[in-house]
Design a protein around this motif. Structure first.
Motif, mmCIF file in Angstrom:
data_model
loop_
_atom_site.group_PDB
_atom_site.id
_atom_site.type_symbol
_atom_site.label_atom_id
_atom_site.label_comp_id
_atom_site.label_asym_id
_atom_site.label_seq_id
_atom_site.Cartn_x
_atom_site.Cartn_y
_atom_site.Cartn_z
ATOM 1 N N CYS A 53 0.797 -1.238 0.000
ATOM 2 C CA CYS A 53 0.000 0.000 0.000
ATOM 3 C C CYS A 53 0.824 1.282 0.000
ATOM 4 O O CYS A 53 0.373 2.309 -0.491
ATOM 5 C CB CYS A 53 -0.930 0.032 1.216
ATOM 6 N N CYS A 56 1.537 4.030 -2.714
ATOM 7 C CA CYS A 56 0.548 5.060 -3.049
ATOM 8 C C CYS A 56 0.063 5.845 -1.831
ATOM 9 O O CYS A 56 -0.219 7.027 -1.936
ATOM 10 C CB CYS A 56 -0.668 4.421 -3.717
ATOM 11 N N HIS A 57 -0.121 5.162 -0.710
ATOM 12 C CA HIS A 57 -0.754 5.823 0.436
ATOM 13 C C HIS A 57 0.266 6.269 1.478
ATOM 14 O O HIS A 57 1.192 5.533 1.801
ATOM 15 C CB HIS A 57 -1.743 4.873 1.123
ATOM 16 N N TYR A 124 -15.699 -1.839 6.832
ATOM 17 C CA TYR A 124 -15.672 -1.300 5.470
ATOM 18 C C TYR A 124 -14.330 -1.580 4.795
ATOM 19 O O TYR A 124 -14.286 -2.036 3.642
ATOM 20 C CB TYR A 124 -15.959 0.210 5.465
ATOM 21 N N MET A 152 -8.689 3.009 -7.403
ATOM 22 C CA MET A 152 -7.632 2.164 -6.824
ATOM 23 C C MET A 152 -7.612 0.812 -7.523
ATOM 24 O O MET A 152 -8.607 0.108 -7.557
ATOM 25 C CB MET A 152 -7.862 1.958 -5.322
HETATM 26 C C1 HEC Z 1 -1.593 2.082 -7.131
HETATM 27 C C2 HEC Z 1 -1.891 2.953 -6.018
HETATM 28 C C3 HEC Z 1 -2.592 2.346 -4.815
HETATM 29 C C4 HEC Z 1 -2.159 1.315 -4.024
HETATM 30 C C5 HEC Z 1 -0.887 0.494 -4.165
HETATM 31 C C6 HEC Z 1 -3.138 1.181 -2.961
HETATM 32 N N1 HEC Z 1 -4.131 2.105 -3.122
HETATM 33 FE FE1 HEC Z 1 -5.703 2.418 -1.866
HETATM 34 N N2 HEC Z 1 -6.362 3.901 -3.033
HETATM 35 C C7 HEC Z 1 -5.761 4.351 -4.195
HETATM 36 C C8 HEC Z 1 -6.589 5.379 -4.782
HETATM 37 C C9 HEC Z 1 -6.281 6.130 -6.072
HETATM 38 C C10 HEC Z 1 -7.697 5.557 -3.925
HETATM 39 C C11 HEC Z 1 -8.885 6.493 -4.126
HETATM 40 C C12 HEC Z 1 -9.959 5.604 -4.709
HETATM 41 C C13 HEC Z 1 -11.165 6.312 -5.193
HETATM 42 O O1 HEC Z 1 -11.530 7.337 -4.609
HETATM 43 O O2 HEC Z 1 -11.772 5.800 -6.144
HETATM 44 C C14 HEC Z 1 -7.510 4.628 -2.832
HETATM 45 C C15 HEC Z 1 -8.393 4.500 -1.771
HETATM 46 C C16 HEC Z 1 -8.220 3.650 -0.701
HETATM 47 C C17 HEC Z 1 -9.113 3.551 0.440
HETATM 48 C C18 HEC Z 1 -10.328 4.430 0.696
HETATM 49 C C19 HEC Z 1 -11.517 3.855 0.008
HETATM 50 C C20 HEC Z 1 -12.711 4.726 0.162
HETATM 51 O O3 HEC Z 1 -13.812 4.204 0.283
HETATM 52 O O4 HEC Z 1 -12.569 5.963 0.162
HETATM 53 C C21 HEC Z 1 -8.630 2.590 1.260
HETATM 54 C C22 HEC Z 1 -9.210 2.125 2.594
HETATM 55 C C23 HEC Z 1 -7.442 2.076 0.630
HETATM 56 N N3 HEC Z 1 -7.230 2.735 -0.547
HETATM 57 C C24 HEC Z 1 -6.681 1.066 1.174
HETATM 58 C C25 HEC Z 1 -5.558 0.540 0.556
HETATM 59 C C26 HEC Z 1 -4.794 -0.543 1.103
HETATM 60 C C27 HEC Z 1 -5.064 -1.218 2.440
HETATM 61 C C28 HEC Z 1 -3.803 -0.796 0.222
HETATM 62 C C29 HEC Z 1 -2.759 -1.893 0.314
HETATM 63 C C30 HEC Z 1 -3.287 -3.230 0.399
HETATM 64 C C31 HEC Z 1 -3.928 0.149 -0.874
HETATM 65 N N4 HEC Z 1 -5.009 0.953 -0.641
HETATM 66 C C32 HEC Z 1 -3.054 0.236 -1.963
HETATM 67 C C33 HEC Z 1 -4.586 3.882 -4.733
HETATM 68 C C34 HEC Z 1 -3.833 2.850 -4.229
#
Ligand code: HEC
Length: 220
Positions: A53, A56-57, A124, A152
């Motif tokens: 994660c 990106c985060h 969630y 995502m």
């Molecule tokens: C390639 C980039 C990327 C990676 C790697 C990534 N994410 Fe995300 N994530 C995003 C993006 C972009 C959003 C915003 C999504 C949207 O608003 O549609 C997001 C949104 C989220 C959210 C919020 C969802 C919501 O309802 O607002 C969560 C929780 C989350 N990610 C968890 C994770 C977790 C846990 C991991 C690792 C397992 C992870 N992400 C890995 C790009 C990434």
């Protein structure tokens, strides 16, 4: 008077329902059943978060050394495990990815996840991570039941394709556990303190009551 009291009570309770009802797109959530006291799970979650994660985060409201202290790691261990040795234990923001490049590819900046568990709830997050489905298998396009059209990508794709359901669920549970911990690192301590405070108040109440009886005995 009674009416007024009733109105105030209902008014105070209403926001509870609003919070309980909001936050997802109407699809039933799965229970995360994560356990904040399970240190092994939190440690696995921290490492998985770093692996899957953190490209990106970011996590803005916690530092590596805090995680080290809470998860019984040394500062060196946490930096080795979560940052591959590339950060300092006191870096003000936990971040690894090149957010500008990611913005260009995804068209959006991934949100900071420090408080996401408080915002959306553990169930969630767990459901969201397990909620991907293949919309167009030929093109390898995924969508999510809980956040339709999400930007995502399915970062756990290999676990969807090649791992057993149990393994995928365990990984999602560890990640959720870690994010709930990050959202409120002292939650477990607060729980432990909470019942002690209540016990104290209860004993204090009894003492005060007995004292009052003693004082007023001769008055009547
Ligand atoms: C390639 C980039 C990327 C990676 C790697 C990534 N994410 Fe995300 N994530 C995003 C993006 C972009 C959003 C915003 C999504 C949207 O608003 O549609 C997001 C949104 C989220 C959210 C919020 C969802 C919501 O309802 O607002 C969560 C929780 C989350 N990610 C968890 C994770 C977790 C846990 C991991 C690792 C397992 C992870 N992400 C890995 C790009 C990434």
């Amino acid at each position: 008077m009674v009416k007024k009291f009733f109105a105030i009570t209902v008014g105070l309770l209403l926001p509870l329902f609003a919070v309980a009802g909001g936050g997802h797109s109407g699809v039933e959530l799965h229970k995360a059943n994560n356990d904040l006291r399970d240190q092994a799970s939190l440690r696995r979650g921290a490492i998985a978060f770093s692996d899957y994660c953190m490209a990106c985060h970011t996590l803005k409201y916690i530092r590596y050394n805090r995680i080290a202290r809470d998860l019984s790691w040394t500062d060196e261990e946490v930096v080795a495990k979560m940052a591959k040795g590339l950060s300092k234990p006191v870096d003000p923001v936990m971040a690894r990815g090149d957010l500008k490049a990611i913005h260009q590819v995804l068209g959006t900046t991934p949100p900071d996840l420090s408080l996401v568990a408080r915002l959306k709830g553990s169930d969630y997050i767990y459901s969201f991570l397990l909620g991907y489905f293949e919309k167009d298998p030929k093109k390898g396009v995924w969508d999510n039941h809980y956040l339709p059209g999400t930007a995502m990508p399915n970062v756990l794709e290999d676990k969807y394709r090649f791992a057993k359901v149990d393994e995928r669920e365990a990984l999602a549970r560890d990640l959720t556990n870690f994010l709930e911990y990050v959202g409120e690192p002292i939650k477990v301590k607060r729980w432990d303190l909470g019942w002690k405070v209540l016990l104290f108040l209860f004993i204090f109440f009894i003492i005060t009551y007995l004292l009052k009886k003693e004082y007023w005995r001769d008055v009547k």
